[in-house]
Structure formats: structure tokens, C-alpha cells
Design a protein around this motif. Structure first.
Motif, mmCIF file in Angstrom:
data_model
loop_
_atom_site.group_PDB
_atom_site.id
_atom_site.type_symbol
_atom_site.label_atom_id
_atom_site.label_comp_id
_atom_site.label_asym_id
_atom_site.label_seq_id
_atom_site.Cartn_x
_atom_site.Cartn_y
_atom_site.Cartn_z
ATOM 1 N N THR A 25 -27.574 22.182 -10.751
ATOM 2 C CA THR A 25 -27.284 21.922 -9.346
ATOM 3 C C THR A 25 -26.087 20.985 -9.185
ATOM 4 O OG1 THR A 25 -28.993 20.183 -9.393
ATOM 5 C CG2 THR A 25 -29.628 22.331 -8.524
ATOM 6 N N LEU A 28 -22.937 23.005 -9.664
ATOM 7 C CA LEU A 28 -22.605 23.830 -8.509
ATOM 8 C C LEU A 28 -22.005 23.001 -7.381
ATOM 9 C CD1 LEU A 28 -25.638 26.297 -8.262
ATOM 10 C CD2 LEU A 28 -23.289 26.820 -8.916
ATOM 11 N N LEU A 87 -30.579 30.249 -2.500
ATOM 12 C CA LEU A 87 -29.756 29.585 -3.502
ATOM 13 C C LEU A 87 -28.916 30.592 -4.276
ATOM 14 C CD1 LEU A 87 -29.332 26.676 -4.584
ATOM 15 C CD2 LEU A 87 -31.029 27.204 -6.337
ATOM 16 N N TRP A 88 -29.566 31.662 -4.748
ATOM 17 C CA TRP A 88 -28.826 32.686 -5.487
ATOM 18 C C TRP A 88 -27.887 33.466 -4.572
ATOM 19 C CZ3 TRP A 88 -28.156 31.765 -10.142
ATOM 20 C CH2 TRP A 88 -29.160 31.355 -11.001
ATOM 21 N N GLY A 90 -26.399 32.331 -1.855
ATOM 22 C CA GLY A 90 -25.248 31.482 -1.588
ATOM 23 C C GLY A 90 -24.297 31.406 -2.770
ATOM 24 N N SER A 91 -24.849 31.298 -3.980
ATOM 25 C CA SER A 91 -23.999 31.245 -5.177
ATOM 26 C C SER A 91 -23.212 32.535 -5.347
ATOM 27 C CB SER A 91 -24.859 30.986 -6.413
ATOM 28 O OG SER A 91 -25.570 29.776 -6.311
ATOM 29 N N GLY A 120 -20.961 31.203 1.728
ATOM 30 C CA GLY A 120 -21.735 30.962 0.515
ATOM 31 C C GLY A 120 -22.006 29.487 0.290
ATOM 32 N N LEU A 124 -25.627 27.608 0.188
ATOM 33 C CA LEU A 124 -25.936 26.904 -1.057
ATOM 34 C C LEU A 124 -26.337 25.461 -0.784
ATOM 35 C CD1 LEU A 124 -25.793 27.284 -4.173
ATOM 36 C CD2 LEU A 124 -23.450 26.433 -4.049
ATOM 37 N N GLN A 125 -25.619 24.798 0.105
ATOM 38 C CA GLN A 125 -25.875 23.383 0.362
ATOM 39 C C GLN A 125 -27.258 23.164 0.958
ATOM 40 O OE1 GLN A 125 -23.014 21.520 2.927
ATOM 41 N NE2 GLN A 125 -23.977 19.522 2.812
ATOM 42 N N ALA A 187 -24.450 28.658 -13.197
ATOM 43 C CA ALA A 187 -25.539 29.514 -12.717
ATOM 44 C C ALA A 187 -26.577 29.738 -13.810
ATOM 45 C CB ALA A 187 -24.979 30.841 -12.229
#
Length: 457
Positions: A25, A28, A87-88, A90-91, A120, A124-125, A187
Motif C-alpha cells: 500500500t 502504491l 482497490l484492484w 482503482g489500481s 483510478g 484507490l485512495q 501490486a
């Protein structure tokens, strides 16, 4: 025989069960922060090569608009289904945006890539907040958000220099390709961490307004913010163009006033006690700090004759003290209200010191010292508010409240920078105008010392 009970010390954030997740994390967040700063450094070259100076501002406002919408969507999604899916997503979307910007043959495609990146990064945030609430015990939240804050700040110290080297040696496209490549091992660490970290069960989600309505209001907020940014940029011209810019700033502000309360907990704009004040204080802190830092290098160049390189180095001291402040509050538990008041006071004092360097009698060292004081204050305030928003969120509402935190931070910052930018564009880059801008953001920070007393019900 006397028996003693030894209290078991909770595992740290780098204990085996959390290590891969923490590193993943943090990686990222660091990449997202680096990309944000890299775009600002590389944009002049990008605009020149793609003949896109007319769309220069959209490279930033487009990403911001997409981020607001994604934050709202990701927050509700995280509450309903847990943090893993957003999370995925957004990544993945962030990676697609990086590639799209890297291969862009025209400025239009580059803007589309920036829009995708912003979407994204926003998702993610907010997913990170839900992840923290579901994986790490509450006593570790200060340390988690402390290291998250450091991960966001550190790229500001090395990002511009690295970007400059990459642009000059292999070209601006590799700024985006490089982040996309490094995203893969980050990731992988995240995937390993999610597999090994203990995650609490999904709490029941209370009935709330339709997400379609919230997304509609989020889109209006994004439009209002973009109008303010674009209108402020037009104020540098004369005649009818300046008038149009003033109208756009006013219209954008009106749109925000109508739409923003729909995305925030009731009472946020008037700093009602409890969670609304936490979210309001995050916006106040971000608006004051970024509103001051945005124009500090320009002021030091125009009024004190520093080169932009030297003026930019002033911000490095703030980044270091921000990291130090975050580290301190992550090491032990402090009383939240006095801590937040102290942090906002530091931000206020730092802005005053920076603003006073407009006078020739004040040594330039005051700007360096002021930025260090301001950074220390932000390092104290920022992670503390992140912890509080989870503490004050009922189960199943962590995502939506974290999304509100992100929306407030973005919008208050846009308003602060747009107002200061409009003043400088309309009145000129004069010492008195710079002083007025710093006075306004210092007053905003000072109001935060009052709001800090309302974060507890």
C-alpha cells in the motif's frame, strides 16, 4: 504465590501478518504521489510536443474532476463489498491511464489519459481507508496513516529531480511508462498482503440515498471546481476575457455551494461537532497549506530575486518536517483536540512567516523556517484526521465518510488556489497582493484552531 498478567503488545504494521500489505500500500501511494508531481514537472514539455497549450489546465482539472467522482463511487462500493474490489479496480484503471498518457499522439488523448489516471487514483485512495479499517486494529491506525502521509510527501523531495532527468534523457513518455512498470511489483506485494492479512467481516450497511444521486452531485462538484480553476486562469488577460473569467469563478463557486453539501455529512460547512468538523478541518488544512505553497516560489522569485530552483528548495524543508511530524504522532497516542489545535497553530504561524518575507527587511531564511513550521503542523494534523474519520464512522460507513474527507480536501484546495490565483492575475504579482493572499490563507488556517475544538461531540 503471586500471579502476574503480562499485557500482550499489539503487532506492529511491519509484523509478518501485515508486512507485505503495508509495503504494497505504501508503494502504491508513493507511485500515485510521484505521478501527480511528475505531471506538473513534465507538462511544459508535453504541451509543447503535442501542441496543447490551450488545453494545459485540463491536464490537472480533468484528473481532479474524475477523482472526485471516483472517490464517491469507491467509498460506497467499499462499504457494500469491502475494499478489495475497488482497490484492484482503482489500481487497474490508474495503470491504464498511465499507458494511455504515455502513448498519446495528441493532447486530446493525453487529457483522456489524465482523466483515467485521476479516476483510478481517486478510487484507490478511498479504498485504502476502508482497507485500514478492516485489516489493522484501531491501535495501529495512527502508525498506518503516519506512514501513508510520509509516502505521499517523500516524492515531493525527489520527484521533480527524477522527472527532469527522465524527460531530458529518454523523453517525457517514460515518466508514465516507468510508473506503470513499477506498479507491477507493488501490486504483487499488495496481492500477497491481502492473502495473508486478517480481514474483519463485512459489517451491515445501513440504507442510504441512491448512489446515482451521489454521483450526480459529485459530477456537479467536479464541474464547479473546474470552472473555478479555468476562470481564475483567464483573469490574467484583460478586457472581456478577464470579465468572463470572473463570471466563471462566480458560477463555479455557486455550483460548489449548491452541490458540495450533498456529498458531505450534514453540518460540515458550518463545522458541526464530531465527524462534520473532522472533515471540515481536513479541507481547511489542505486549502491553507496548498494555497500558501502554490505561490511561495513565485513570490520569492518576483519579490526577493531567488531563482525558481532555489525557491523550490524551500518546499523541501516543509516536506521533511511533514514526514517528521507524521512519524511523531504515529509513535504514541496524544489527546486529539490539543494536538489538532497545536498543528493548526503551527500552520498559521508558518504561513505568516512565509508571507512576511515579501518585505525586504525580513530575511529570506524566514521563508525556509516558515515552511518547516508549516510542514510540521501538517504532519501533525493530516494523519490525526485520517484516524479520527475511522474512529467516528459507524460500521459500514467508513468508505462513504472517507470519500467525504477526500472531497472536502480537493474542493477546499481548489477554492483556495483559485481565489489566490484570481487575485494575483487581476491585481498583478505585486508585493501587496502576495501579502493579501498569504493573509487570507493564514486566516483560513487560524479558523482551523477553532474548528479543532469541535472534532469531539
Amino acid at each position: 504465590m503471586v500471579s502476574t498478567t503480562i499485557e500482550e503488545r499489539p503487532a506492529g504494521i511491519f509484523a509478518p501478518r501485515y508486512r507485505a500489505l503495508t509495503v504494497g500500500t505504501v508503494a502504491l501511494i508513493t507511485l500515485a504521489a510521484f505521478e501527480y508531481l511528475a505531471v506538473a514537472t513534465a507538462m511544459p514539455v508535453v504541451a509543447a510536443e503535442l501542441n496543447g497549450h490551450a488545453l494545459y489546465g485540463l491536464a490537472f482539472s480533468g484528473a481532479l474532476a474524475a477523482g472526485v467522482v471516483a472517490t464517491v463511487l469507491g467509498g460506497r462500493w467499499g462499504d457494500l463489498a469491502g475494499p478489495v474490489a475497488p482497490l484492484w479496480t482503482g489500481s487497474g484503471v490508474f495503470a491504464v491511464g498511465l499507458i494511455l498518457a504515455g502513448v498519446a499522439p495528441t493532447m486530446d488523448v493525453f487529457i483522456a489519459g489524465r482523466f483515467v489516471q485521476g479516476f483510478g487514483a481517486g478510487m484507490l485512495q478511498v479504498a485504502m481507508y476502508v482497507l485500514v479499517s478492516r485489516v489493522y486494529p484501531a491501535e495501529l491506525h495512527p502508525r498506518v496513516f503516519s506512514i501513508f502521509a510520509t509516502a505521499w510527501v517523500v516524492p515531493s523531495m525527489v520527484g521533480p529531480a527524477i522527472t527532469g532527468v527522465v524527460v531530458e534523457s529518454v523523453g517525457w513518455r517514460w515518466v508514465f511508462y516507468g510508473v506503470a512498470v513499477i506498479l507491477l511489483p507493488a501490486a504483487l506485494l499488495l496481492w500477497r498482503g491481502l492473502a495473508s492479512a486478517p480481514m474483519s467481516e463485512q459489517p451491515p450497511v445501513p440504507a442510504r440515498a441512491s448512489i446515482a444521486w451521489r454521483l450526480g452531485w459529485a459530477l456537479l462538484v467536479a464541474v464547479g471546481a473546474a470552472l473555478m480553476q479555468y476562470g481564475a486562469s483567464l483573469m490574467q488577460y484583460g478586457g472581456a476575457t478577464r470579465g468572463a473569467g470572473l463570471v466563471l469563478v462566480a458560477v463555479g463557486l455557486a455550483v460548489l455551494a449548491a452541490a458540495l453539501p450533498r456529498l458531505l455529512p450534514t453540518g460540515t460547512l458550518r463545522a458541526a461537532r464530531g465527524l462534520p468538523s473532522v472533515i471540515s478541518l481536513r479541507g481547511i488544512a489542505a486549502g491553507a497549506v496548498i494555497g500558501g505553497e502554490a505561490f511561495l516560489p513565485l513570490m520569492l522569485r518576483d519579490e526577493r530575486g531567488l531563482s525558481l530552483t532555489m525557491a523550490g528548495l524551500v518546499l523541501t524543508g516543509g516536506a521533511l518536517s511533514w514526514s517528521f511530524g507524521s512519524w511523531v504522532v504515529g509513535r504514541r497516542r496524544f489527546e486529539r483536540v490539543p494536538l489538532l489545535r497545536f498543528g493548526m497553530l503551527l500552520i498559521t504561524v508558518g504561513l505568516v512567516m512565509m508571507g512576511l518575507t515579501v518585505f525586504a527587511a525580513v530575511p529570506i531564511a524566514a521563508a525556509f523556517a516558515g515552511e518547516i513550521v508549516l510542514g510540521l503542523g501538517m504532519g501533525v494534523v493530516y494523519p490525526t484526521l485520517s484516524v479520527l474519520v475511522l474512529e467516528l464512522s459507524p460500521p459500514g460507513q467508513e468508505g462513504e465518510n472517507s470519500a467525504s474527507l477526500g472531497v472536502a480536501e480537493s474542493v477546499y484546495t481548489v477554492v483556495s488556489v483559485a481565489v489566490a490565483g484570481a487575485l494575483l492575475a487581476a491585481l498583478g504579482t505585486l508585493g501587496a497582493v502576495y501579502l493579501l493572499c498569504f493573509a487570507l490563507v493564514a486566516l483560513l488556517a487560524a479558523s482551523g484552531t477553532l474548528v479543532a475544538g469541535r472534532v469531539r461531540t
